[in-house]
Design a protein around this motif. Structure first.
Motif, PDB file in Angstrom:
ATOM      1  N   SER A   1      40.473  -4.580  86.449  1.00  0.00           N
ATOM      2  CA  SER A   1      39.337  -4.726  86.648  1.00  0.00           C
ATOM      3  C   SER A   1      39.042  -5.253  87.932  1.00  0.00           C
ATOM      4  O   SER A   1      39.936  -5.884  88.590  1.00  0.00           O
ATOM      5  N   ALA A   2      37.972  -5.361  88.382  1.00  0.00           N
ATOM      6  CA  ALA A   2      37.366  -6.232  89.834  1.00  0.00           C
ATOM      7  C   ALA A   2      36.207  -6.993  89.582  1.00  0.00           C
ATOM      8  O   ALA A   2      35.399  -6.818  88.802  1.00  0.00           O
ATOM      9  N   THR A   3      36.371  -8.288  90.181  1.00  0.00           N
ATOM     10  CA  THR A   3      35.225  -8.931  89.857  1.00  0.00           C
ATOM     11  C   THR A   3      33.767  -8.917  90.739  1.00  0.00           C
ATOM     12  O   THR A   3      34.263  -7.779  91.814  1.00  0.00           O
TER      13      THR A   3
ATOM     14  N   GLU B   1      24.680  -7.943  92.112  1.00  0.00           N
ATOM     15  CA  GLU B   1      23.855  -8.901  91.546  1.00  0.00           C
ATOM     16  C   GLU B   1      24.677  -9.498  90.193  1.00  0.00           C
ATOM     17  O   GLU B   1      24.933 -10.458  89.966  1.00  0.00           O
ATOM     18  N   ALA B   2      25.547  -8.419  89.345  1.00  0.00           N
ATOM     19  CA  ALA B   2      26.175  -8.643  88.411  1.00  0.00           C
ATOM     20  C   ALA B   2      27.158  -7.483  88.097  1.00  0.00           C
ATOM     21  O   ALA B   2      26.805  -6.245  88.519  1.00  0.00           O
ATOM     22  N   VAL B   3      28.061  -7.796  87.338  1.00  0.00           N
ATOM     23  CA  VAL B   3      29.397  -6.648  87.315  1.00  0.00           C
ATOM     24  C   VAL B   3      30.084  -7.169  86.099  1.00  0.00           C
ATOM     25  O   VAL B   3      30.615  -8.276  85.871  1.00  0.00           O
ATOM     26  N   GLY B   4      30.549  -6.277  85.136  1.00  0.00           N
ATOM     27  CA  GLY B   4      31.489  -6.491  83.973  1.00  0.00           C
ATOM     28  C   GLY B   4      31.028  -5.701  82.652  1.00  0.00           C
ATOM     29  O   GLY B   4      29.695  -5.449  82.610  1.00  0.00           O
ATOM     30  N   ASP B   5      31.759  -5.684  81.894  1.00  0.00           N
ATOM     31  CA  ASP B   5      31.756  -5.285  80.570  1.00  0.00           C
ATOM     32  C   ASP B   5      31.219  -3.765  80.540  1.00  0.00           C
ATOM     33  O   ASP B   5      30.078  -3.388  79.849  1.00  0.00           O
ATOM     34  N   GLY B   6      31.439  -3.043  81.756  1.00  0.00           N
ATOM     35  CA  GLY B   6      31.036  -1.398  82.001  1.00  0.00           C
ATOM     36  C   GLY B   6      29.556  -1.452  81.991  1.00  0.00           C
ATOM     37  O   GLY B   6      28.916  -0.340  82.129  1.00  0.00           O
ATOM     38  N   ARG B   7      29.059  -2.657  82.821  1.00  0.00           N
ATOM     39  CA  ARG B   7      27.697  -2.837  83.293  1.00  0.00           C
ATOM     40  C   ARG B   7      28.002  -3.262  84.815  1.00  0.00           C
ATOM     41  O   ARG B   7      28.567  -3.853  85.315  1.00  0.00           O
ATOM     42  N   ALA B   8      26.454  -3.018  85.601  1.00  0.00           N
ATOM     43  CA  ALA B   8      26.560  -3.666  86.945  1.00  0.00           C
ATOM     44  C   ALA B   8      24.833  -3.564  87.182  1.00  0.00           C
ATOM     45  O   ALA B   8      24.264  -2.569  86.757  1.00  0.00           O
ATOM     46  N   THR B   9      24.549  -4.457  88.095  1.00  0.00           N
ATOM     47  CA  THR B   9      23.157  -4.723  88.628  1.00  0.00           C
ATOM     48  C   THR B   9      23.333  -5.048  90.090  1.00  0.00           C
ATOM     49  O   THR B   9      24.240  -5.625  90.561  1.00  0.00           O
ATOM     50  N   VAL B  10      22.642  -4.009  90.700  1.00  0.00           N
ATOM     51  CA  VAL B  10      22.372  -4.216  92.142  1.00  0.00           C
ATOM     52  C   VAL B  10      21.023  -4.139  92.404  1.00  0.00           C
ATOM     53  O   VAL B  10      20.079  -3.995  91.739  1.00  0.00           O
ATOM     54  N   SER B  11      20.608  -4.877  93.836  1.00  0.00           N
ATOM     55  CA  SER B  11      19.362  -4.993  94.333  1.00  0.00           C
ATOM     56  C   SER B  11      19.450  -4.278  95.684  1.00  0.00           C
ATOM     57  O   SER B  11      20.237  -4.386  96.427  1.00  0.00           O
ATOM     58  N   HIS B  12      18.298  -3.967  96.039  1.00  0.00           N
ATOM     59  CA  HIS B  12      17.928  -3.282  97.281  1.00  0.00           C
ATOM     60  C   HIS B  12      16.556  -3.749  97.872  1.00  0.00           C
ATOM     61  O   HIS B  12      15.538  -3.421  97.315  1.00  0.00           O
ATOM     62  N   LYS B  13      16.559  -4.504  98.771  1.00  0.00           N
ATOM     63  CA  LYS B  13      15.258  -4.841  99.589  1.00  0.00           C
ATOM     64  C   LYS B  13      14.628  -3.659 100.284  1.00  0.00           C
ATOM     65  O   LYS B  13      15.295  -3.248 101.190  1.00  0.00           O
TER      66      LYS B  13
ATOM     67  N   VAL C   1      29.741   0.447  91.592  1.00  0.00           N
ATOM     68  CA  VAL C   1      30.066  -0.885  91.431  1.00  0.00           C
ATOM     69  C   VAL C   1      30.370  -1.088  89.946  1.00  0.00           C
ATOM     70  O   VAL C   1      31.437  -1.714  89.670  1.00  0.00           O
ATOM     71  N   ALA C   2      29.853  -0.496  88.777  1.00  0.00           N
ATOM     72  CA  ALA C   2      30.310  -0.602  87.533  1.00  0.00           C
ATOM     73  C   ALA C   2      31.465   0.107  87.303  1.00  0.00           C
ATOM     74  O   ALA C   2      32.453  -0.598  86.559  1.00  0.00           O
ATOM     75  N   ILE C   3      31.674   1.143  88.042  1.00  0.00           N
ATOM     76  CA  ILE C   3      33.023   1.973  87.947  1.00  0.00           C
ATOM     77  C   ILE C   3      34.148   1.122  88.458  1.00  0.00           C
ATOM     78  O   ILE C   3      35.300   0.814  87.706  1.00  0.00           O
ATOM     79  N   LEU C   4      34.107   0.453  89.569  1.00  0.00           N
ATOM     80  CA  LEU C   4      35.030  -0.489  90.084  1.00  0.00           C
ATOM     81  C   LEU C   4      35.240  -1.751  89.291  1.00  0.00           C
ATOM     82  O   LEU C   4      36.488  -2.291  89.295  1.00  0.00           O
ATOM     83  N   GLY C   5      34.104  -2.166  88.633  1.00  0.00           N
ATOM     84  CA  GLY C   5      34.371  -3.484  87.892  1.00  0.00           C
ATOM     85  C   GLY C   5      35.304  -2.958  86.745  1.00  0.00           C
ATOM     86  O   GLY C   5      35.894  -3.850  86.024  1.00  0.00           O
ATOM     87  N   GLU C   6      35.425  -1.800  86.067  1.00  0.00           N
ATOM     88  CA  GLU C   6      36.268  -1.530  85.407  1.00  0.00           C
ATOM     89  C   GLU C   6      37.605  -1.009  85.650  1.00  0.00           C
ATOM     90  O   GLU C   6      38.617  -1.458  84.875  1.00  0.00           O
TER      91      GLU C   6
END
Length: 148
Positions: free
Chosen positions: A2-4, A24-36, A63-68
């Motif tokens: 996985s990747a951090t 914003e967050a990544v791990g456990d098959g999940r990710a959160t991103v933000s866009h201004k 991002v979620a996939i790269l996290g896995e």
């Protein structure tokens, strides 16, 4: 393999400097991103453009996939289906929350809910599939079991 969050953020900044998405967050098959949202990304009537929403969803999925699976630069989108649900706020960041449904040997499937920051009502729901390049095949030899 996985990747951090930091590894992914560094990779994204180097390889996709044009992206305004923040990991914003990544791990456990999940990710959160933000866009201004910028004023150049609004449609008449003050709504955030569809391509911006699709882009945020695509980045969240990536991002979620790269996290896995780790940093695999050649993983690419093969399908992206978007259901626009309500008008996003022009004054709030767009948040993309991804949950992977399945990560197989050659394909990964996930869903992304998009929100205007501060609201619990989704502005769009997205389902996407990514093709994973064959370089992952080496993991089978290392003893990791992979789904198709």
């Amino acid at each position: 393999m996985s990747a951090t969050k930091q590894e992914i953020a560094t990779f994204m900044a180097a390889e996709f400097p044009q992206s305004k998405c923040i990991v914003e967050a990544v791990g456990d098959g999940r990710a959160t991103v933000s866009h201004k949202v910028g004023s150049d990304e609004l449609r008449p009537g003050g709504t955030v453009s569809g391509p911006v929403l699709m882009g945020v969803a695509d980045v969240a999925l990536y991002v979620a996939i790269l996290g896995e699976i780790g940093i695999v630069p050649l993983a690419v989108t093969t399908s992206l289906t978007v259901n626009f649900l309500r008008k996003p706020s022009a004054d709030a960041r767009i948040l993309g929350e991804c949950k992977l449904i399945k990560v197989g040997r050659l394909l990964a499937v996930g869903e992304v809910s998009l929100y205007s920051e501060g609201s619990s009502d989704p502005v769009a729901h997205v389902v996407g599939t990514y093709a994973i390049p064959p370089q992952r095949e080496g993991l089978i030899k290392e003893g990791k079991k992979l789904d198709v």
